[in-house]
Write a protein that holds these residues in place. Structure first.
Motif, mmCIF file in Angstrom:
data_model
loop_
_atom_site.group_PDB
_atom_site.id
_atom_site.type_symbol
_atom_site.label_atom_id
_atom_site.label_comp_id
_atom_site.label_asym_id
_atom_site.label_seq_id
_atom_site.Cartn_x
_atom_site.Cartn_y
_atom_site.Cartn_z
ATOM 1 N N GLU A 21 0.652 -1.101 -0.033
ATOM 2 C CA GLU A 21 0.070 -0.116 0.087
ATOM 3 C C GLU A 21 0.944 1.220 0.006
ATOM 4 O O GLU A 21 0.543 2.326 -0.485
ATOM 5 C CB GLU A 21 -0.894 -0.082 1.242
ATOM 6 C CG GLU A 21 -1.572 1.116 1.410
ATOM 7 C CD GLU A 21 -2.882 1.497 0.270
ATOM 8 O OE1 GLU A 21 -3.194 2.592 -0.178
ATOM 9 O OE2 GLU A 21 -3.276 0.632 -0.526
ATOM 10 N N ARG A 22 2.007 1.090 0.819
ATOM 11 C CA ARG A 22 2.735 2.269 0.552
ATOM 12 C C ARG A 22 3.230 2.761 -0.739
ATOM 13 O O ARG A 22 3.603 4.094 -0.810
ATOM 14 C CB ARG A 22 3.970 2.087 1.763
ATOM 15 C CG ARG A 22 4.863 3.291 2.135
ATOM 16 C CD ARG A 22 4.146 3.916 3.311
ATOM 17 N NE ARG A 22 5.072 5.057 3.485
ATOM 18 C CZ ARG A 22 4.827 5.598 4.768
ATOM 19 N NH1 ARG A 22 3.914 5.192 5.685
ATOM 20 N NH2 ARG A 22 5.308 6.785 5.146
ATOM 21 N N VAL A 23 3.604 2.062 -1.617
ATOM 22 C CA VAL A 23 4.180 2.290 -2.751
ATOM 23 C C VAL A 23 3.239 2.360 -4.013
ATOM 24 O O VAL A 23 3.383 2.668 -5.080
ATOM 25 C CB VAL A 23 5.407 1.288 -3.288
ATOM 26 C CG1 VAL A 23 6.676 1.304 -2.410
ATOM 27 C CG2 VAL A 23 4.777 -0.164 -3.379
ATOM 28 N N ARG A 24 1.852 1.925 -3.666
ATOM 29 C CA ARG A 24 0.953 1.875 -4.813
ATOM 30 C C ARG A 24 0.548 3.194 -5.234
ATOM 31 O O ARG A 24 0.252 3.988 -4.301
ATOM 32 C CB ARG A 24 -0.319 1.140 -3.979
ATOM 33 C CG ARG A 24 -1.426 1.023 -5.083
ATOM 34 C CD ARG A 24 -2.850 0.108 -4.433
ATOM 35 N NE ARG A 24 -3.132 0.957 -3.495
ATOM 36 C CZ ARG A 24 -4.190 1.734 -3.914
ATOM 37 N NH1 ARG A 24 -4.793 1.985 -5.097
ATOM 38 N NH2 ARG A 24 -4.763 2.687 -2.820
ATOM 39 N N CYS A 25 0.673 3.508 -6.516
ATOM 40 C CA CYS A 25 0.259 4.688 -7.266
ATOM 41 C C CYS A 25 1.242 5.784 -6.688
ATOM 42 O O CYS A 25 0.857 6.954 -6.987
ATOM 43 C CB CYS A 25 -1.061 5.042 -6.830
ATOM 44 S SG CYS A 25 -2.303 4.041 -7.709
ATOM 45 N N ARG A 26 2.617 5.365 -6.144
ATOM 46 C CA ARG A 26 3.383 6.433 -5.713
ATOM 47 C C ARG A 26 3.966 7.177 -6.619
ATOM 48 O O ARG A 26 4.795 6.351 -7.498
ATOM 49 C CB ARG A 26 4.187 6.032 -4.502
ATOM 50 C CG ARG A 26 5.387 6.987 -4.088
ATOM 51 C CD ARG A 26 5.784 6.723 -2.843
ATOM 52 N NE ARG A 26 5.097 6.372 -1.732
ATOM 53 C CZ ARG A 26 4.836 7.622 -1.057
ATOM 54 N NH1 ARG A 26 5.200 8.770 -1.001
ATOM 55 N NH2 ARG A 26 3.888 7.316 -0.150
ATOM 56 N N PRO A 27 3.949 8.387 -7.247
ATOM 57 C CA PRO A 27 4.589 9.123 -8.217
ATOM 58 C C PRO A 27 6.363 9.343 -7.967
ATOM 59 O O PRO A 27 6.625 9.015 -6.676
ATOM 60 C CB PRO A 27 4.162 10.504 -8.290
ATOM 61 C CG PRO A 27 3.747 10.782 -6.943
ATOM 62 C CD PRO A 27 3.157 9.399 -6.425
ATOM 63 N N GLN A 28 7.038 9.142 -9.195
ATOM 64 C CA GLN A 28 8.318 9.389 -9.161
ATOM 65 C C GLN A 28 8.646 10.477 -9.810
ATOM 66 O O GLN A 28 8.703 10.753 -10.990
ATOM 67 C CB GLN A 28 9.075 7.931 -9.730
ATOM 68 C CG GLN A 28 8.555 6.706 -8.973
ATOM 69 C CD GLN A 28 9.813 5.778 -9.282
ATOM 70 O OE1 GLN A 28 10.989 5.902 -8.392
ATOM 71 N NE2 GLN A 28 9.536 4.743 -9.787
ATOM 72 N N ARG A 29 9.145 11.498 -9.064
ATOM 73 C CA ARG A 29 9.522 12.932 -9.695
ATOM 74 C C ARG A 29 10.852 12.777 -10.114
ATOM 75 O O ARG A 29 11.713 13.495 -9.512
ATOM 76 C CB ARG A 29 9.349 13.973 -8.675
ATOM 77 C CG ARG A 29 7.748 14.039 -8.418
ATOM 78 C CD ARG A 29 7.513 15.191 -7.490
ATOM 79 N NE ARG A 29 6.078 15.255 -7.227
ATOM 80 C CZ ARG A 29 5.283 15.940 -8.287
ATOM 81 N NH1 ARG A 29 5.602 16.403 -9.289
ATOM 82 N NH2 ARG A 29 3.760 15.899 -7.763
ATOM 83 N N ASN A 30 11.126 11.852 -11.287
ATOM 84 C CA ASN A 30 12.640 11.735 -11.847
ATOM 85 C C ASN A 30 12.275 11.542 -13.136
ATOM 86 O O ASN A 30 11.676 10.489 -13.569
ATOM 87 C CB ASN A 30 13.002 10.548 -11.023
ATOM 88 C CG ASN A 30 14.507 10.386 -11.416
ATOM 89 O OD1 ASN A 30 14.918 10.697 -12.637
ATOM 90 N ND2 ASN A 30 15.544 9.808 -10.515
#
Length: 841
Positions: free
Chosen positions: A426-435
């Motif tokens: 759940e912590r990484v689900r749909c988490r954006p990467q601003r890179n």
């Protein structure tokens, strides 16, 4: 700062002035937001436009006129800067000049207020003709909503357009799907874009509108759960974007995201993007399911028409023939190109069923049917912790299916099954990467890394650890501090939860902690400095871990994006790995034997029975941890090798050619999957050599066969009266529909350097498949080598086997003979290869 959204360059008195003031108050006071504000804005606009139509003279000659909202306005989706999509509809009974005068009375006040307008004036016949020629026009008119004038004229338009849409669904829907695919290619996938187009990207508002059109065709309907909420999320974000920028834009640019987040009361821009991504995934998944159903229904309709044509009419036809249900795994079958649950499946009593169904779907390149996903999600039966062996094996099989893993994973994700299995996800689900280098969100990057790693499984001795490390390597993102350090702790917990032993947990934790070590060292440090190699060697710890870390590094870079991997980076990485391997030892660790479940006393007793009878002795019993054990089973298994799945099968037989392929072939005929196997030779009491074959097997589906049945078939196979190769080929051909071939990496057959002083060690790494071990055994027999021992492991869908062979002189094979044997086995495992001739006596 909120931009003023309603210019008032025209007259501010009268109906238009009152509308402008009410509109400005609605958009700037913030008393209403979301769907209520959009609905209120539509009502305000409806009333204003109706007043404009009713306030002036009508055509002198009798004529029917109606003002109709179409497109987004017709659906009541008015954002602050939305166009007004309007159609002035008439029956063709008045002169065009008079109709034009009515139109001018409507359009000019809209322009005077600075509101964008998409307008048309058409007779009823012209509207139908234009819709027939232009799919986009037809789509807009499907949402036609009466505003003012002759309501019967609007109803006549809607009725005719809907009837035409439904009658032409077989041609219109494929066109609509093609439009969506073209749009996705141009604008990308909304759930993974840092600056997404809320309307045009895949999973955006256009796709939500397309789903409404499909539903209007009566061919299929989209999954409703969460769909309206997802569409409203995107509309709410677009509303805020219009107010923040003062422009009619659908692109959520980086420089606007913080302001939009604040306008919506969200913590920050990452929270905003995550909410957008979640909504877009809901729409994307609903689109996938819906278009799959559209294809199925249209194919069925076409088939029925074909049947009627063949018999000269529809007389006597009651329904299409039922689709075949082909079994794929225990409780899982294929029907109409989808994976569904078998009638005997019990989701409420089978916690492994979701993983088993997902693994079968991914391995066969088939989608999980929506009712099956819903049934498994509704059951809410949890796996014990740690997971049982079967669950772990099915999970690894799912991860190792290559690109076909992605849609199956998305189906599990949409139903909440992934976070049920792995709460830390759940912590990484749909988490954006601003890179800019990364093209995916964190969770999709992890799945893509596993996809890339699946193509590298032939390079490592533990493909299961590679695949799980690929899925977990960035699991620490979203936690404070270095994500590699945080990820190491999380990976330990998750690996133990999945059911790996302590040594494997340590390896996985090291891979996650050091997943950036090789690439950063190779590209930033002096590789000629001995301290560099020493530092890496100390961090890695062992040759087997280095082998895994090398493959993980490559998979991670390939899954990141084009800028993260190149031939130059690959060469630097290979150079570093070569130097570190030389310092650590001989490279890859040899394949470890599968754990033994029978004591030496049991093996000797069975061997004596085989010598006494001169025939095979076959026993079948639950393996340790799978059921009751007999009195001489090992009390504990200290090996850290993953515990195999299924039951234990033991075969003892006086040594003779052809035993290995015969036993393997019989097991394949009975649809038994080999999870591990060990072959060795014994000479009890000096009475002659006996081959002892210990197997861990599991039924693909159905119940296990009786040991006596297996023994009888083995006797027939050794006598030559049972042609296993032909039977296996006939069974494959018996499927009414051809099975899809998995896009798996090719088999890899090598000679393990330094594997043994007494024998040549042939290592085979291949995709597990029915009859695989049978084909290898026939190739070994045909080569005339003696198999002193064999150690077989199936890790997920990957077979990792080692065969210790000697020549007729009981010595290791000369290098040229060993190389020839490698080529023979590779040829036997090639797709479509004919079976090698048997040498059984």
């Amino acid at each position: 700062m909120t931009a003023e959204t309603t210019p008032t360059t025209g007259d501010t008195t009268g109906p238009s002035g009152g509308y402008a003031a009410a509109r400005l108050h609605l958009l700037t006071r913030g008393e209403q937001t979301g769907p209520p504000r959009r609905a209120q804005l539509a009502r305000l606009t409806d009333a204003w436009l109706a007043d404009l139509l009713d306030s002036g003279p009508r055509p002198a000659r009798p004529a029917r006129v109606a003002l109709v909202a179409v497109g987004g306005y017709g659906r009541g989706e008015l954002s602050p800067r939305s166009d007004l999509d309007l159609l002035l509809l008439h029956d063709g009974g008045a002169p065009r000049a008079e109709i034009a005068a009515v139109a001018d009375r409507l359009w000019y006040p809209v322009w005077d207020l600075g509101i964008a307008l998409d307008h048309s004036v058409r007779s009823l016949a012209e509207a139908h003709e234009t819709a027939a020629d232009d799919l986009k026009v037809h789509l807009g008119l499907l949402d036609a909503r009466h505003l003012a004038g002759d309501a019967a004229l609007t109803a006549e338009l809607r009725t005719g357009l809907l009837a035409r849409w439904r009658s032409r669904a077989a041609t219109r829907l494929p066109e609509l799907r093609a439009l969506g695919q073209e749009r996705a290619e141009r604008h990308g996938e909304l759930p993974f874009l840092l600056e997404p187009d809320l309307k045009e990207a895949r999973g955006g508002l256009r796709d939500a509108t397309a789903l409404r059109a499909v539903a209007a065709s009566w061919v299929a309907d989209a999954p409703r759960q969460g769909l309206d909420a997802a569409r409203n999320v995107l509309l709410d974000v677009r509303d805020a974007l219009h107010l923040v920028t003062g422009r009619a834009t659908d692109r959520l640019a980086l420089e606007d995201q913080d302001q939009v987040a604040r306008a919506l009361g969200l913590l920050d821009a990452d929270t905003l993007l995550r909410r957008v991504y979640e909504a877009a995934r809901t729409i994307s998944y609903a689109s996938d399911v819906t278009w799959r159903e559209v294809g199925r229904v249209l194919r069925a309709r076409s088939a029925r028409r074909g049947l009627r044509g063949l018999i000269g009419g529809s007389r006597g036809i009651r329904r299409a023939p039922a689709e075949e249900r082909a079994p794929l795994a225990d409780g899982v079958v294929e029907q109409e190109g989808e994976v569904v649950l078998a009638r005997s499946a019990r989701p409420d009593r089978d916690p492994v069923l979701p993983l088993r169904a997902a693994a079968a779907a991914a391995q066969h390149g088939l989608p999980l049917a929506l009712p099956a996903v819903h049934a498994m999600a509704a059951a809410d039966v949890r796996l014990p912790v740690p997971w049982p062996a079967e669950a772990r094996e099915q999970f690894i099989t799912l991860l190792g299916a290559g690109p076909d893993t992605v849609p199956v994973w998305e189906a599990l994700e949409a139903a909440g099954l992934v976070t049920r299995l792995l709460p830390d996800w759940e912590r990484v689900r749909c988490r954006p990467q601003r890179n800019a280098v990364h093209r995916w969100t964190v969770d999709r990057h992890l799945v893509e890394t596993a996809v890339r790693a699946s193509a590298l499984t032939r390079r490592v001795g533990r493909p299961d650890l590679l695949l799980v490390a690929a899925l977990l390597h960035d699991i620490g993102k979203g936690w404070p501090g270095d994500h590699s350090v945080a990820g190491e702790t999380i990976a330990r917990d998750m690996a133990a939860r999945i059911g790996f032993g302590p040594t494997d947990v340590d390896v996985l934790a090291t891979l996650v902690r050091q997943h950036l070590l090789l690439i950063e060292t190779a590209t930033r440090r002096d590789l000629d400095d001995p301290a560099t190699v020493a530092q890496v060697s100390e961090a890695v710890g062992g040759a087997g871990t280095l082998e895994l870390l090398h493959a993980l590094t490559e998979a991670d870079a390939l899954a990141t994006g084009p800028a993260a991997w190149s031939s130059w980076r690959a060469s630097l990485l290979a150079d570093l790995v070569k130097r570190v391997a030389a310092r650590l030892g001989d490279g890859a660790e040899p394949v470890r034997p599968a754990p033994r479940g029978r004591s030496a006393a049991t093996a000797e007793r069975l061997a004596l029975d085989a010598l006494r009878t001169g025939a095979p002795v076959v026993t079948l019993r639950p393996g340790p941890g799978e059921g009751a054990a007999d009195e001489d089973a090992d009390a504990a298994d200290a090996s850290d090798e993953p515990r195999p799945v299924g039951v234990e099968l033991f075969v003892a037989i006086p040594e003779r050619p052809g035993v290995l392929p015969a036993v393997a072939g019989v097991l394949a005929l009975h649809r038994l999957t080999v999870r591990s196997a060990e072959l060795r030779t014994a000479d009890p009491a000096g009475q002659g050599p006996v081959l002892l074959l210990q197997w861990r097997v599991a039924a693909e589906y159905g119940s296990l066969p009786q040991a006596e049945r297996l023994r009888a078939d083995l006797v027939r196979a050794l006598e030559g009266s049972l042609d296993i190769a032909t039977r296996l080929a006939e069974r494959e051909a018996a499927y009414r529909r051809p099975r899809r071939r998995l896009n798996a990496p090719p088999p890899r057959v090598t000679v393990a350097a330094g594997g043994s002083r007494r024998a040549t060690v042939i290592e085979v790494r291949a995709q597990d498949a029915p009859g695989l071990l049978h084909r290898i055994g026939r190739a070994l027999d045909a080569a005339g080598v003696h198999v002193r021992s064999a150690h077989v492991s199936t890790l997920g869908a990957n077979a990792v086997d080692a065969f210790y062979v000697t020549g007729t002189d009981d010595a290791p094979l000369p290098p040229e003979e060993a190389a020839g044997l490698v080529r023979d086995i590779e040829a036997a495992l090639a797709p479509g290869a004919p079976p090698a001739p048997a040498t059984a006596g």
